[in-house]
Write a protein that holds these residues in place. Structure first.
Motif, PDB file in Angstrom:
ATOM      1  N   UNK A  57      21.042  34.106  25.620  1.00  7.38           N
ATOM      2  CA  UNK A  57      20.711  33.996  24.192  1.00  7.38           C
ATOM      3  C   UNK A  57      21.973  34.040  23.335  1.00  7.38           C
ATOM      4  N   UNK A  58      22.925  34.874  23.737  1.00 10.15           N
ATOM      5  CA  UNK A  58      24.185  34.943  22.990  1.00 10.15           C
ATOM      6  C   UNK A  58      24.931  33.611  23.036  1.00 10.15           C
ATOM      7  N   UNK A  59      24.944  32.961  24.203  1.00 11.16           N
ATOM      8  CA  UNK A  59      25.600  31.652  24.315  1.00 11.16           C
ATOM      9  C   UNK A  59      24.884  30.618  23.445  1.00 11.16           C
ATOM     10  N   UNK A  60      23.551  30.699  23.398  1.00 11.88           N
ATOM     11  CA  UNK A  60      22.788  29.773  22.552  1.00 11.88           C
ATOM     12  C   UNK A  60      23.087  30.026  21.075  1.00 11.88           C
ATOM     13  N   UNK A  61      23.183  31.308  20.709  1.00 15.63           N
ATOM     14  CA  UNK A  61      23.504  31.638  19.324  1.00 15.63           C
ATOM     15  C   UNK A  61      24.914  31.178  18.967  1.00 15.63           C
ATOM     16  N   UNK A  62      25.850  31.310  19.903  1.00 15.73           N
ATOM     17  CA  UNK A  62      27.220  30.840  19.668  1.00 15.73           C
ATOM     18  C   UNK A  62      27.234  29.326  19.454  1.00 15.73           C
ATOM     19  N   UNK A  63      26.393  28.614  20.211  1.00 15.43           N
ATOM     20  CA  UNK A  63      26.279  27.158  20.024  1.00 15.43           C
ATOM     21  C   UNK A  63      25.749  26.844  18.629  1.00 15.43           C
ATOM     22  N   UNK A  64      24.786  27.663  18.155  1.00  9.65           N
ATOM     23  CA  UNK A  64      24.246  27.466  16.804  1.00  9.65           C
ATOM     24  C   UNK A  64      25.322  27.712  15.747  1.00  9.65           C
ATOM     25  N   UNK A  65      26.154  28.735  15.963  1.00  6.53           N
ATOM     26  CA  UNK A  65      27.261  28.996  15.028  1.00  6.53           C
ATOM     27  C   UNK A  65      28.207  27.807  14.998  1.00  6.53           C
ATOM     28  N   UNK A  66      28.573  27.319  16.178  1.00  3.84           N
ATOM     29  CA  UNK A  66      29.480  26.175  16.274  1.00  3.84           C
ATOM     30  C   UNK A  66      28.888  24.959  15.566  1.00  3.84           C
ATOM     31  N   UNK A  67      27.583  24.743  15.768  1.00  2.45           N
ATOM     32  CA  UNK A  67      26.923  23.613  15.115  1.00  2.45           C
ATOM     33  C   UNK A  67      26.914  23.731  13.607  1.00  2.45           C
TER      34      UNK A  67
END
Length: 338
Positions: free
Chosen positions: A302-312
């Motif tokens: 979930x943290x990696x997915x959230x990091x992807x959302x931040x990057x996006x």
């Protein structure tokens, strides 16, 4: 052909090749190699720059083929940057890269592929060998604890300064293997060193003159589970003009390490061995083991997915505000989700 990172500048002075593949999981060194290629491309007349991100939502590998096919429509030379964060283009991407080389043969344009760490198996693949034959492959490796003093010594010398052994040891302990922090420290030491000579007193003065808020203190605070303290530092960094992408880099670096360590632990390895294999420094072992104990594979996913959302959100193709998304990421890393 294979080119070592330290030899890249010399190679670029001799010839600008049509393809460069720069890969690795040390962001600073990868960025510096990419900047060298970008500068050489500009000097050679590449006035146009096209960026293609294979990690972006809706991305299709046809985009890289379309870029090659459209080359004849432009009068100026073009630098095409293809970003492959995973380091693995997959079956479709492998075919597209080989086809790109065929379609673009004879063109004056330059392809710069920026990839994550590429494993040994991938270096024997058809797509990797094709890129290696058409241009240059540059594999960037992390600087470990044993090599850090020599690496720092070279950085200090390149900045026109000298450093004694005591100061060098203190500086190594200060940066704890973080190369971005090391570069920042060397830049500050240039302002403090008298007659270009760095002593232990110079390094101590540099540490005491740090900004009020520190990226790595923020990350460590989140790893300790101190959500409130970490958020306060995040807000301070924002007020001091820190870019959200830099804050994300500092957090994502540790999240990826925890994710890899969790996979190893779930496979039967003990936490200390798993973290040591990932080059976690001894003085950070307790901190990382504590964070690892709070997170499961699911929570780290979930943290990696959230990091992807931040990057996006930073790049403009995902919803939300970057700083708000960073707050959510910190809360989840600290174990205090909203």
């Amino acid at each position: 052909m294979r080119v070592y990172p330290e030899k890249l500048a010399g190679q670029l002075q001799q010839q600008l090749l049509p393809v460069y593949l720069i890969s690795g999981d040390e962001p600073l060194l990868v960025q510096e190699c990419c900047d060298q290629v970008r500068q050489a491309a500009r000097n050679a007349g590449c006035s146009d720059r096209e960026i293609i991100d294979s990690g972006a939502p809706g991305f299709k590998w046809d985009e890289i083929i379309a870029s090659a096919s459209a080359m004849s429509l432009f009068a100026d030379r073009k630098l095409v940057e293809l970003r492959v964060p995973s380091g693995k283009p997959g079956t479709e991407g492998s075919k597209a890269l080989v086809e790109y080389l065929q379609v673009s043969e004879g063109s004056d344009d330059v392809l710069l592929i920026i990839a994550g760490k590429i494993d040994k198996q991938s270096t024997n693949s058809k797509w990797y060998k094709a890129l290696d034959a058409a241009g240059a492959t540059v594999q960037v490796w992390p600087v470990d604890a044993r090599d850090l003093p020599r690496w720092l010594q070279q950085r200090v010398s390149a900045a026109g300064m000298a450093i004694d052994n005591e100061a060098l040891q203190l500086l190594c302990e200060r940066v704890e293997g973080n190369l971005l922090a090391a570069v920042q420290e060397v830049e500050k030491l240039q302002l403090l060193a008298e007659d270009g000579q760095i002593t232990a007193a110079t390094v101590t003065a540099s540490v005491s003159n740090n900004a009020r808020y520190n990226l790595f203190d923020m990350t460590d605070s989140a790893l300790k589970g101190n959500a409130a303290g970490s958020l306060k530092m995040l807000h301070g960094l924002r007020g001091e003009g820190t870019e959200p992408a830099v804050a994300l880099w500092a957090l994502l670096r540790e999240i990826r390490t925890l994710h890899q360590a969790r996979q190893a632990v779930d496979s039967g390895q003990n936490p200390q061995q798993a973290l040591s294999a990932l080059r976690v420094w001894k003085n950070r072992m307790s901190l990382m083991q504590g964070a690892l104990g709070r997170h499961s594979r699911a929570s780290l996913n979930r943290l990696l997915e959230q990091a992807t959302a931040v990057d996006g959100s930073i790049k403009g193709f995902a919803g939300g505000k970057p700083w708000d998304n960073l707050e959510t990421l910190i809360l989840e890393l600290a174990g205090a989700r909203r």
